[in-house]
Design a protein around this motif. Sequence first.
Motif, PDB file in Angstrom:
ATOM      1  N   ASP A  45       0.672  -1.238  -0.065  1.00  0.00           N
ATOM      2  CA  ASP A  45       0.009  -0.004  -0.038  1.00  0.00           C
ATOM      3  C   ASP A  45       0.795   1.152   0.095  1.00  0.00           C
ATOM      4  O   ASP A  45       1.660   1.174   0.774  1.00  0.00           O
ATOM      5  CB  ASP A  45      -0.859   0.116   1.377  1.00  0.00           C
ATOM      6  CG  ASP A  45      -2.009  -0.999   1.274  1.00  0.00           C
ATOM      7  OD1 ASP A  45      -2.397  -1.391   0.122  1.00  0.00           O
ATOM      8  OD2 ASP A  45      -2.582  -1.424   2.409  1.00  0.00           O
ATOM      9  N   LYS A  46       0.547   2.079  -0.804  1.00  0.00           N
ATOM     10  CA  LYS A  46       1.071   3.488  -0.762  1.00  0.00           C
ATOM     11  C   LYS A  46       0.175   4.720  -0.841  1.00  0.00           C
ATOM     12  O   LYS A  46      -0.705   4.751  -2.031  1.00  0.00           O
ATOM     13  CB  LYS A  46       2.321   3.502  -1.483  1.00  0.00           C
ATOM     14  CG  LYS A  46       2.820   4.684  -1.739  1.00  0.00           C
ATOM     15  CD  LYS A  46       3.912   5.169  -0.558  1.00  0.00           C
ATOM     16  CE  LYS A  46       4.575   6.435  -0.911  1.00  0.00           C
ATOM     17  NZ  LYS A  46       5.426   6.854   0.285  1.00  0.00           N
TER      18      LYS A  46
ATOM     19  N   GLN B  99      -4.684   7.592  -3.213  1.00  0.00           N
ATOM     20  CA  GLN B  99      -4.186   6.161  -2.711  1.00  0.00           C
ATOM     21  C   GLN B  99      -3.525   5.707  -4.179  1.00  0.00           C
ATOM     22  O   GLN B  99      -4.099   5.518  -5.034  1.00  0.00           O
ATOM     23  CB  GLN B  99      -5.271   5.257  -2.220  1.00  0.00           C
ATOM     24  CG  GLN B  99      -4.556   3.899  -2.132  1.00  0.00           C
ATOM     25  CD  GLN B  99      -4.864   3.472  -0.468  1.00  0.00           C
ATOM     26  OE1 GLN B  99      -5.570   3.781   0.183  1.00  0.00           O
ATOM     27  NE2 GLN B  99      -4.054   2.534  -0.334  1.00  0.00           N
ATOM     28  N   ALA B 100      -2.286   5.640  -4.014  1.00  0.00           N
ATOM     29  CA  ALA B 100      -1.322   5.411  -5.196  1.00  0.00           C
ATOM     30  C   ALA B 100      -1.275   3.778  -5.725  1.00  0.00           C
ATOM     31  O   ALA B 100      -1.346   3.329  -6.370  1.00  0.00           O
ATOM     32  CB  ALA B 100      -0.041   5.897  -5.306  1.00  0.00           C
ATOM     33  N   LEU B 101      -1.208   3.165  -4.341  1.00  0.00           N
ATOM     34  CA  LEU B 101      -1.204   1.657  -4.524  1.00  0.00           C
ATOM     35  C   LEU B 101      -1.983   1.086  -3.540  1.00  0.00           C
ATOM     36  O   LEU B 101      -2.186   1.493  -2.508  1.00  0.00           O
ATOM     37  CB  LEU B 101       0.384   1.174  -4.291  1.00  0.00           C
ATOM     38  CG  LEU B 101       1.305   1.592  -5.463  1.00  0.00           C
ATOM     39  CD1 LEU B 101       2.680   0.977  -4.976  1.00  0.00           C
ATOM     40  CD2 LEU B 101       1.077   1.033  -6.542  1.00  0.00           C
ATOM     41  N   LYS B 102      -2.852   0.152  -4.041  1.00  0.00           N
ATOM     42  CA  LYS B 102      -3.600  -0.637  -2.894  1.00  0.00           C
ATOM     43  C   LYS B 102      -3.237  -2.197  -3.165  1.00  0.00           C
ATOM     44  O   LYS B 102      -3.789  -2.716  -4.220  1.00  0.00           O
ATOM     45  CB  LYS B 102      -5.055  -0.350  -3.403  1.00  0.00           C
ATOM     46  CG  LYS B 102      -5.917  -0.156  -1.931  1.00  0.00           C
ATOM     47  CD  LYS B 102      -7.044   0.748  -2.243  1.00  0.00           C
ATOM     48  CE  LYS B 102      -8.382  -0.160  -2.398  1.00  0.00           C
ATOM     49  NZ  LYS B 102      -9.394   0.646  -3.130  1.00  0.00           N
TER      50      LYS B 102
ATOM     51  N   LYS C 110       9.351   2.354  -7.606  1.00  0.00           N
ATOM     52  CA  LYS C 110      10.013   3.288  -6.812  1.00  0.00           C
ATOM     53  C   LYS C 110      10.374   2.677  -5.660  1.00  0.00           C
ATOM     54  O   LYS C 110      11.295   3.013  -4.631  1.00  0.00           O
ATOM     55  CB  LYS C 110       9.617   4.704  -6.789  1.00  0.00           C
ATOM     56  CG  LYS C 110       9.925   5.477  -8.094  1.00  0.00           C
ATOM     57  CD  LYS C 110       9.585   7.086  -8.259  1.00  0.00           C
ATOM     58  CE  LYS C 110       9.729   7.868  -9.391  1.00  0.00           C
ATOM     59  NZ  LYS C 110       9.182   8.906  -9.608  1.00  0.00           N
ATOM     60  N   ILE C 111       9.442   2.041  -5.013  1.00  0.00           N
ATOM     61  CA  ILE C 111       9.224   1.364  -3.713  1.00  0.00           C
ATOM     62  C   ILE C 111      10.310   0.292  -3.620  1.00  0.00           C
ATOM     63  O   ILE C 111      11.398   0.239  -2.799  1.00  0.00           O
ATOM     64  CB  ILE C 111       8.038   0.879  -3.422  1.00  0.00           C
ATOM     65  CG1 ILE C 111       7.009   1.913  -3.079  1.00  0.00           C
ATOM     66  CG2 ILE C 111       8.072  -0.119  -2.143  1.00  0.00           C
ATOM     67  CD1 ILE C 111       5.740   1.659  -2.682  1.00  0.00           C
ATOM     68  N   LEU C 112      10.334  -0.274  -4.826  1.00  0.00           N
ATOM     69  CA  LEU C 112      11.531  -1.626  -5.051  1.00  0.00           C
ATOM     70  C   LEU C 112      12.874  -0.875  -5.067  1.00  0.00           C
ATOM     71  O   LEU C 112      13.877  -1.476  -4.237  1.00  0.00           O
ATOM     72  CB  LEU C 112      11.126  -2.288  -6.314  1.00  0.00           C
ATOM     73  CG  LEU C 112      12.071  -3.501  -6.511  1.00  0.00           C
ATOM     74  CD1 LEU C 112      11.909  -4.506  -5.396  1.00  0.00           C
ATOM     75  CD2 LEU C 112      11.797  -4.033  -7.642  1.00  0.00           C
TER      76      LEU C 112
ATOM     77  N   THR D 197       8.981   5.005   0.097  1.00  0.00           N
ATOM     78  CA  THR D 197       8.831   3.928   1.095  1.00  0.00           C
ATOM     79  C   THR D 197       7.307   3.523   1.114  1.00  0.00           C
ATOM     80  O   THR D 197       6.715   4.477   1.161  1.00  0.00           O
ATOM     81  CB  THR D 197       9.419   4.181   2.653  1.00  0.00           C
ATOM     82  OG1 THR D 197       8.583   5.663   2.873  1.00  0.00           O
ATOM     83  CG2 THR D 197      10.727   4.345   2.777  1.00  0.00           C
ATOM     84  N   ARG D 198       7.328   2.264   1.426  1.00  0.00           N
ATOM     85  CA  ARG D 198       5.800   1.906   1.300  1.00  0.00           C
ATOM     86  C   ARG D 198       5.155   1.992   2.606  1.00  0.00           C
ATOM     87  O   ARG D 198       5.797   2.493   3.716  1.00  0.00           O
ATOM     88  CB  ARG D 198       5.653   0.330   1.083  1.00  0.00           C
ATOM     89  CG  ARG D 198       6.359  -0.369   2.166  1.00  0.00           C
ATOM     90  CD  ARG D 198       6.679  -2.116   1.695  1.00  0.00           C
ATOM     91  NE  ARG D 198       7.272  -2.978   2.595  1.00  0.00           N
ATOM     92  CZ  ARG D 198       8.504  -3.095   2.845  1.00  0.00           C
ATOM     93  NH1 ARG D 198       9.473  -2.467   1.970  1.00  0.00           N
ATOM     94  NH2 ARG D 198       9.096  -3.999   3.851  1.00  0.00           N
ATOM     95  N   ASP D 199       3.695   2.360   2.663  1.00  0.00           N
ATOM     96  CA  ASP D 199       3.055   2.479   3.784  1.00  0.00           C
ATOM     97  C   ASP D 199       2.894   0.981   4.610  1.00  0.00           C
ATOM     98  O   ASP D 199       2.877   0.952   5.799  1.00  0.00           O
ATOM     99  CB  ASP D 199       1.777   3.014   3.536  1.00  0.00           C
ATOM    100  CG  ASP D 199       1.643   4.424   2.977  1.00  0.00           C
ATOM    101  OD1 ASP D 199       2.729   4.853   3.092  1.00  0.00           O
ATOM    102  OD2 ASP D 199       0.771   4.893   2.353  1.00  0.00           O
ATOM    103  N   SER D 200       2.565  -0.113   3.895  1.00  0.00           N
ATOM    104  CA  SER D 200       2.502  -1.322   4.471  1.00  0.00           C
ATOM    105  C   SER D 200       2.828  -2.303   3.495  1.00  0.00           C
ATOM    106  O   SER D 200       3.006  -2.369   2.211  1.00  0.00           O
ATOM    107  CB  SER D 200       1.015  -1.646   5.159  1.00  0.00           C
ATOM    108  OG  SER D 200       0.124  -1.389   3.976  1.00  0.00           O
TER     109      SER D 200
END
Lengths: 336, 505
Positions: free
Chosen positions: B12-13, B19-22, B49-51, B56-59
């Motif tokens: 999630d991000k 909410q960009a990623l779910k 970009k998280i990888l 940084t990811r939220d969860s």
Amino acid sequence: MQAKRMNPLRRFFAIRGMGSAMIAFAALIVIYVVFGLREPNVFSPVNIQNLLRSMSKYLIIGIGQSYLLITGNIDLSLGSVVGMSAMISATLMTHGTNPLLAALIALLACLVIGLINGLLVGKAQLPPFIATLGTMFTARGIGYMINGNRNTDAIASGIGKEAGDAFQNFFYYGRTLGVFNTFLVAVVVFIIFFFLLSKTRTGRHIYAIGSNVDAAKLSGVSVFATTTKAYMVSAFCAFVVGLILCAQAGMGNMEAGNMYEMYAVASGVIGGISPLGGTGLLLGTFAGAAVWQTLENGLNMIGAQVGLQRIVIGVIVVFAVLLDVVVRRGTRKRIK
Amino acid sequence: MGDLIVTMEHIDKSFPGVQALKDVHFELRSGEVMALLGENGAGKSTLMKILSGVYTRDSGSMHIFGQEQGDLTPRQAQALGVAIIHQELNMCRHLSVAENIFLGREQTRLGTLSNREMEQEARRILADLKIDLDPHKVVGELPVSKQQMVEIAKALSTKARVLIMDEPTSSLTSREIDDLFRIIRELKAKGCGIVYISHRLEELKYIVDRVTIMRDGQFVSSMNYADTTMNEIITAMVGREIKEKFPRVESKPGKQVLQVRNLNAGRMVRDVSFDLREGEIVGIAGLMGAGRTETTRAIFGADAKQSGEIILDGKPVVIHGVADAIRAGIVLAPEDRKKDGLCTKLSIRQNIALPNLDMLCNRFGVVHRTKETAMCDTAVDNLMIKTPSVDKDVATLSGGNQQKVVVAKWMARNSRVVMFDEPTRGIDVAAKVEIYHLMNRLKQQGMAVLFVSSEMPEIMGIADRIIVMCDGRITGELPAAQATQEKILTLATRFETKVAAAANQ
């Protein structure tokens, strides 16, 4: 598939910033010769000696400011730190502190200001103009308070005439191999920071964050560490100039180094250090400081008023930056 | 196919307001090329970009080479063997090719930079890639395609085993694309895992093993490339139902208002020609970087154009700058409201008056206060801008109301053509509907409305006619009645074939 190697001369000029540095040197020669033709005393060995000594201060602070300009920042506290260095070391010496220890304590105080600048700009991301404006007032205030809001007595009154003379000779009045020590100090500072900027990782990172801070960050460069190092260099340079001024006067003057931050910008910018960051060589700063002092010296010798000297410097600074802006615009167009 | 080298689960991000990623899943194996596909804003770049440690990811959890990873920094990701080639070029323009390649990992001996070694190494890497470049060259002086190759060389020089390429071919020439594909195949043979993000679906067949499809920040599906078809991929990419309501107003298009003929402005606007009629809304669809924004800016005179003719009401108009366009009656509500559309630190009154000061000032340049107030009140009433007073700062308004202020700036003049660039980006559904009503009102008043949008349902719901752009050219035009998402996407990915040479390998 190997690209052709350039010949040595082209390679020399391909070094970024070399072009503007060489323009500054060319301007230096022209200015010097023009004044020399009007007033032959300009060429006299005594005058050359004085010229080298008087440019030394501007070279050293110019080096400090150049580090910041290349990172795309500025250090307005530079001149106040010069004053603080002079006041702290002079006050301690009038109380009999060993000159070496006095200088060391002044150095530590200056570096603390550099560190604070680094924290404010690199960590808290304050605009450098504002952050260093704050430390500029603070450092000047500390300089005032060190000796109870007045200039110090002669340093010889505390450490004795012999030590006082030694200190003054080491930084200002003495010569080694016929050259004023002040200039030699400047050359040593120049060599150290030239090496740091052009040959080390820190130097590379200083150019990188001035060129594209995001790219630098994504490549793992610590913007905070690099910015802080640049402010520490600037504080160190201010410290050295503070000692020189203290030695010159033989005492601590509360207004020592007033406006030096701006003189430092002028030295760098005349020498082709871009105030927008990313380019410039300390060689240029050298030429810039020399251009300025030659102008001032020459105008003095032909009897021009101080006002005129200031106007000429003003015009030259603007002209140098204009040149930089025009050149940049040119390259950008070519890329498109 | 090799072992799993990257596993991302339940990622999630969110960014402020989006909410960009779910709950996204992603897997990468060694020795494969994974295409990561999706429309604009599907979350592909965010996930990568998280990888690579940029965000940084939220969860959610992330395993790289079997090891659970916490939040990474770019440097840590690099050390793990993850390298990313960013979509937007990230080079230090003032530094040389070699210096950029080694930025952040400079080699030193006794604290001194080993320039010669780094240059030799750079030379070797470039030669390996068959890129004809002097490592001494300053990056800022290179053409964009060469800069892109430097970026690729930089990523490869880290000896990465997970290589992420975000739109690597967008600025490359066909020969360079051939080289890139060759390099990708070599890396694959060496066991690297490669994530390949591209809008150029026709490239996939040359290199891709598997595809992962994302939509609206969510994982849709993952499959072997061989087991699917282009149609299936496109359907999975767009496959959302049209949920929002679009208030369409029918009106008879009148006479031609604006004719754009053979407009050229840089690489992103090439030979663009189209017409706008009175009482008509025309949408420009396309992928990111298709040249839509650039087209509106060129017409508005905000960017220089190389050639082309703009004809307003049958008469050619000369537009050298924004002022010419405004005087002629062609106006633009730009994409980035805060950056280009509004002075956010000024009041509504000051913003609305700004482009109209010529009408509000007397001959001494003093602003006529009553006229100004009247103009602003009319605008606020007409557009139903929700504010207690015209003297409030625009920054205090909601996104939708800010957008209305941007439009209000132009309503006081008798503009003929109103262009909107992404008018509903970043505003809520209710405000969106108000913007649609606004466009409809302009249309009913007999103006020609042109709007750029990346949201296909919106374009299909509001526009009477849809122009599709790709890579700076118009690749097709569809009446709203015949338009489907699939048709639009097919046109929007109709790139000039740059990969013909690669096909021959």
